[in-house]
Motif scaffolding. Structure first.
Motif, PDB file in Angstrom:
ATOM      1  N   GLN A 128      22.752 -46.482   3.125  1.00  0.00           N
ATOM      2  CA  GLN A 128      22.642 -47.120   4.437  1.00  0.00           C
ATOM      3  C   GLN A 128      21.746 -46.318   5.375  1.00  0.00           C
ATOM      4  O   GLN A 128      20.980 -46.888   6.151  1.00  0.00           O
ATOM      5  CB  GLN A 128      24.028 -47.302   5.060  1.00  0.00           C
ATOM      6  N   GLU A 156      18.167 -46.905   4.277  1.00  0.00           N
ATOM      7  CA  GLU A 156      17.751 -48.256   4.675  1.00  0.00           C
ATOM      8  C   GLU A 156      17.507 -48.342   6.177  1.00  0.00           C
ATOM      9  O   GLU A 156      16.584 -49.023   6.626  1.00  0.00           O
ATOM     10  CB  GLU A 156      18.813 -49.268   4.245  1.00  0.00           C
ATOM     11  N   GLN A 157      18.335 -47.643   6.953  1.00  0.00           N
ATOM     12  CA  GLN A 157      18.148 -47.619   8.398  1.00  0.00           C
ATOM     13  C   GLN A 157      16.793 -47.029   8.756  1.00  0.00           C
ATOM     14  O   GLN A 157      16.061 -47.578   9.588  1.00  0.00           O
ATOM     15  CB  GLN A 157      19.262 -46.807   9.059  1.00  0.00           C
ATOM     16  N   ASN A 158      16.426 -45.940   8.124  1.00  0.00           N
ATOM     17  CA  ASN A 158      15.146 -45.315   8.413  1.00  0.00           C
ATOM     18  C   ASN A 158      13.977 -46.179   7.940  1.00  0.00           C
ATOM     19  O   ASN A 158      12.937 -46.248   8.606  1.00  0.00           O
ATOM     20  CB  ASN A 158      15.096 -43.920   7.795  1.00  0.00           C
ATOM     21  N   SER A 166      22.768 -37.218   9.321  1.00  0.00           N
ATOM     22  CA  SER A 166      22.607 -37.857  10.631  1.00  0.00           C
ATOM     23  C   SER A 166      22.834 -36.867  11.762  1.00  0.00           C
ATOM     24  O   SER A 166      22.154 -36.911  12.791  1.00  0.00           O
ATOM     25  CB  SER A 166      23.576 -39.035  10.758  1.00  0.00           C
ATOM     26  N   SER A 195      14.878 -55.210  14.612  1.00  0.00           N
ATOM     27  CA  SER A 195      14.911 -53.814  15.019  1.00  0.00           C
ATOM     28  C   SER A 195      13.734 -53.562  15.953  1.00  0.00           C
ATOM     29  O   SER A 195      12.690 -54.196  15.835  1.00  0.00           O
ATOM     30  CB  SER A 195      14.840 -52.898  13.797  1.00  0.00           C
ATOM     31  N   ARG A 212      14.017 -49.421   7.863  1.00  0.00           N
ATOM     32  CA  ARG A 212      13.952 -50.488   8.870  1.00  0.00           C
ATOM     33  C   ARG A 212      13.283 -49.994  10.156  1.00  0.00           C
ATOM     34  O   ARG A 212      12.501 -50.708  10.785  1.00  0.00           O
ATOM     35  CB  ARG A 212      15.360 -51.005   9.155  1.00  0.00           C
ATOM     36  N   TYR A 213      13.588 -48.759  10.552  1.00  0.00           N
ATOM     37  CA  TYR A 213      12.955 -48.194  11.738  1.00  0.00           C
ATOM     38  C   TYR A 213      11.438 -48.073  11.549  1.00  0.00           C
ATOM     39  O   TYR A 213      10.668 -48.279  12.485  1.00  0.00           O
ATOM     40  CB  TYR A 213      13.538 -46.819  12.061  1.00  0.00           C
ATOM     41  N   ARG A 264      26.523 -43.804   9.973  1.00  0.00           N
ATOM     42  CA  ARG A 264      26.900 -44.423   8.702  1.00  0.00           C
ATOM     43  C   ARG A 264      27.322 -43.337   7.716  1.00  0.00           C
ATOM     44  O   ARG A 264      26.762 -42.243   7.727  1.00  0.00           O
ATOM     45  CB  ARG A 264      25.721 -45.228   8.151  1.00  0.00           C
TER      46      ARG A 264
END
Length: 297
Positions: free
Chosen positions: A211, A214-216, A131, A175, A218-219, A206
């Motif tokens: 996580q 998963e964030q990427n 990150s 999102s 979702r983005y 995170r």
């Protein structure tokens, strides 16, 4: 509207949605209490389906009953009568001049949205190191080189309340609501987005690799949703890469990450960022497929 030089007469509030991050509240509240200009209000929105937060010193706590992060922010705004609303989240760590220097920009009556540069902190885990390399919230990604109109993330965003009300606040999406809000504000009110070019916000990433992936993902899905929702207003829906090409890219990214393991932590972090980028592309691909299936139905 205030005349230049009267920005401190504006009433201010911070809206902070929380769900499953109650343990991080103390740190962000400490940062808000350390501001060089004191906020008039802090509204913490408990977005758990069944509220779990007790009283929070220095804040008003309101429930949103699991409505989702953007709907929760709307609940928070409705609980205040501030002229300027600051948005942040449980991972945000505003530096002491955040409120003061952001608020100064609202002395210009033509400014409706303000933010500053955000630095993603590092850490010891692979996800934290990746990150830090990725720096997903830097201004160049949102303002200097936007893929459409400029916008700012809700971990570091302030808006004029009258403008927020004029567009009925955030859309209730999982999102991408930050971009959608900023775009609607600019198109509807004619007010512009302004930035403080310095780092006034730090953000805690995170610490779990899954996580971050998963964030990427979702983005990627939200990016497609934004393109779809704004397709009639100047934003093209770009077709995703074919699934076979994405599968090949995924394989190459996994192999490169494996090869980076003996080369040390920095090499691992850089290659994990590449894996996160592939997850973004898969999210976009999945959303596009679902959109086509819905159209066919």
């Amino acid at each position: 509207m205030p005349e230049p030089g009267e920005s401190r007469a504006l009433r201010t509030a911070a809206v902070l949605p929380v769900r499953g991050h109650g343990a991080m509240l103390d740190a962000v509240m400490a940062c808000l209490r350390a501001q060089s200009v004191t906020l008039d209000e802090v509204v913490v929105v408990d977005d758990a389906p069944v509220p779990t937060l007790g009283p929070v010193e220095g804040a008003t706590v309101v429930p949103s009953h699991g409505a989702g992060p953007y709907a929760a922010r709307n609940v928070g705004v409705a609980a205040t009568d501030a002229d300027v609303v600051f948005f942040l989240d449980a991972r945000s760590r505003p530096r002491p001049e955040w409120v003061e220097r952001t608020l100064e920009r609202f002395a210009d009556a033509q400014v409706g949205i303000v933010g500053s540069d955000t630095l993603v902190r590092g850490g010891t885990s692979l996800a934290e190191r990746a990150s830090e390399v990725q720096q997903f919230s830097r201004l160049d990604k949102y303002v200097a080189n936007p893929f459409f109109l400029p916008y700012l993330p809700t971990c570091n965003l302030a808006v004029r309340r009258s403008d927020f009300d004029a567009v009925d606040g955030f859309s209730s999406v999982r999102s991408g609501g930050d971009a959608d809000l900023c775009w609607r504000l600019q198109r509807t009110t004619g007010h512009r987005l302004d930035v403080v070019p310095d780092v006034l916000m730090e953000w805690v990433p995170r610490d779990a690799a899954r996580q971050l992936l998963e964030q990427n993902y979702r983005y990627g899905k939200s990016h497609h949703g934004l393109r779809r929702d704004w397709s009639g207003r100047g934003l093209d829906v770009v077709p995703p890469l074919p699934g076979w090409r994405l599968a090949a890219r995924t394989g190459r990214a996994v192999l490169r990450f494996g090869a980076a393991v003996p080369r040390g932590r920095d090499a691992q972090a850089e290659q994990f960022v590449a894996l996160a980028g592939v997850c973004f592309d898969w999210g976009y691909w999945r959303a596009h497929r679902r959109g086509r299936a819905g159209t066919a139905a």
